[in-house]
Design an enzyme around this catalytic site. Structure first.
Site, short mmCIF file in Angstrom:
data_model
loop_
_atom_site.label_atom_id
_atom_site.label_comp_id
_atom_site.label_asym_id
_atom_site.label_seq_id
_atom_site.Cartn_x
_atom_site.Cartn_y
_atom_site.Cartn_z
N HIS A 46 0.81 -1.22 0.00
CA HIS A 46 0.00 0.00 0.00
C HIS A 46 0.84 1.27 0.00
CE1 HIS A 46 -3.61 -2.32 0.55
NE2 HIS A 46 -3.20 -2.83 1.69
N ASP A 87 16.47 -9.52 -2.99
CA ASP A 87 17.64 -9.18 -3.79
C ASP A 87 18.06 -7.73 -3.58
OD1 ASP A 87 17.64 -11.74 -4.79
OD2 ASP A 87 16.81 -11.21 -6.75
N GLU A 148 -4.63 -11.75 8.81
CA GLU A 148 -5.51 -10.60 8.63
C GLU A 148 -6.84 -10.95 7.98
OE1 GLU A 148 -3.59 -7.78 6.03
OE2 GLU A 148 -2.74 -9.36 4.77
N ASP A 174 -7.49 -5.05 8.71
CA ASP A 174 -8.14 -6.09 7.91
C ASP A 174 -8.76 -7.17 8.80
OD1 ASP A 174 -7.89 -5.40 5.12
OD2 ASP A 174 -5.75 -5.64 5.35
#
Length: 258
Positions: A46, A87, A148, A174
């Protein structure tokens, strides 16, 4: 704190406090990383940045004087974004929307190199921080599954028992909606929400893994740690910027009226 020290502390269920970031602001991340937090978590689900922003912020955390490691909440339980975050130098990933033990196993596999998992080898930056040896990466890189959803809560004991999973992380907004809340702060489901949190804590403790939670401020983080969560994140830079700016604006307006 090095990635190895962070991983050992988290797996040892030692109390840890982190800070959550949505903004693509490496200079701010660099300052936050020097305040004493154990980790900074960058939200690629988000948050308001792309890959380059994630990379720049992870690099900012690793500058001299930092007390923190950089974590990333990836956008999905998928090997591609998980691999990119690792990475780029993340000390670990927070994987959203884990509904089952199978989902948790998939997340673990995406973090571990063969034969333990299916992470593709290409530690372009992480080799400078963690090292190129897969064994080092396995030792120093953590994977956390978010609890969640209603399905995730229903299967939380099996999720926590997933081999290789280092911890679970409650997404309270959530989860409150998932158990029937009309809003992310609905007081009508308070008792059920607290019972859900207790269930997550107990499941993690029984499995011997870390139990974390997202919190709006330091005071709430302290309460959750005292309840038995082993790590807590204070959230977040965008909200706190608005809150403090509003406080100063109100003070200035009131002073001007006087």
């Amino acid at each position: 704190m090095t990635p190895a020290e962070f991983a050992a502390a988290l797996r040892g269920r030692q109390p840890l406090v982190g800070y959550w970031s949505l903004l693509d602001a490496p200079v701010a991340a660099e300052r936050l990383a020097r305040l004493g937090y154990d980790y900074l978590a960058f939200d690629a689900q988000h948050g308001l940045f792309g890959y380059q922003g994630m990379l720049n912020n992870l690099m900012a955390v690793d500058t001299q004087g930092s007390t923190a490691v950089g974590m990333v909440r990836v956008e999905a339980n998928d090997p591609a974004p998980i691999g990119r975050a690792l990475d780029a130098g993340a000390a670990g990933v927070i994987v959203p929307l884990v509904d089952s033990a199978r989902d948790a196993a998939d997340a673990v596999a995406a973090v571990r190199y063969p034969p333990l998992g299916r992470r593709s080898y290409g530690p372009m930056r992480s080799q400078l921080r963690i090292g190129p040896d897969p064994a080092d990466a396995h030792l120093q890189t953590v994977v956390l599954a978010m609890i969640e959803t209603a399905d995730g809560l229903a299967d939380v004991e099996a999720i926590c028992a997933t081999p290789g999973l280092d911890g679970v992380y409650v997404g309270p907004s959530d989860l409150r909606l998932a158990i029937g809340g009309a809003t992310t702060g609905d007081p009508a489901v308070h008792a059920d929400f607290e019972a859900a949190l207790a269930r997550v804590r107990k499941a993690a403790e029984a499995a011997g893994i870390a139990a974390g939670i997202h919190t709006p401020d330091g005071a709430t983080a302290a309460v959750r740690l005292a309840e038995g969560f082993t790590y807590a994140t204070v959230a977040c830079d965008l909200v706190h910027l608005q809150q403090i700016a509003t406080t100063h604006l109100e003070a200035a307006r009131q002073g001007n009226r006087g």
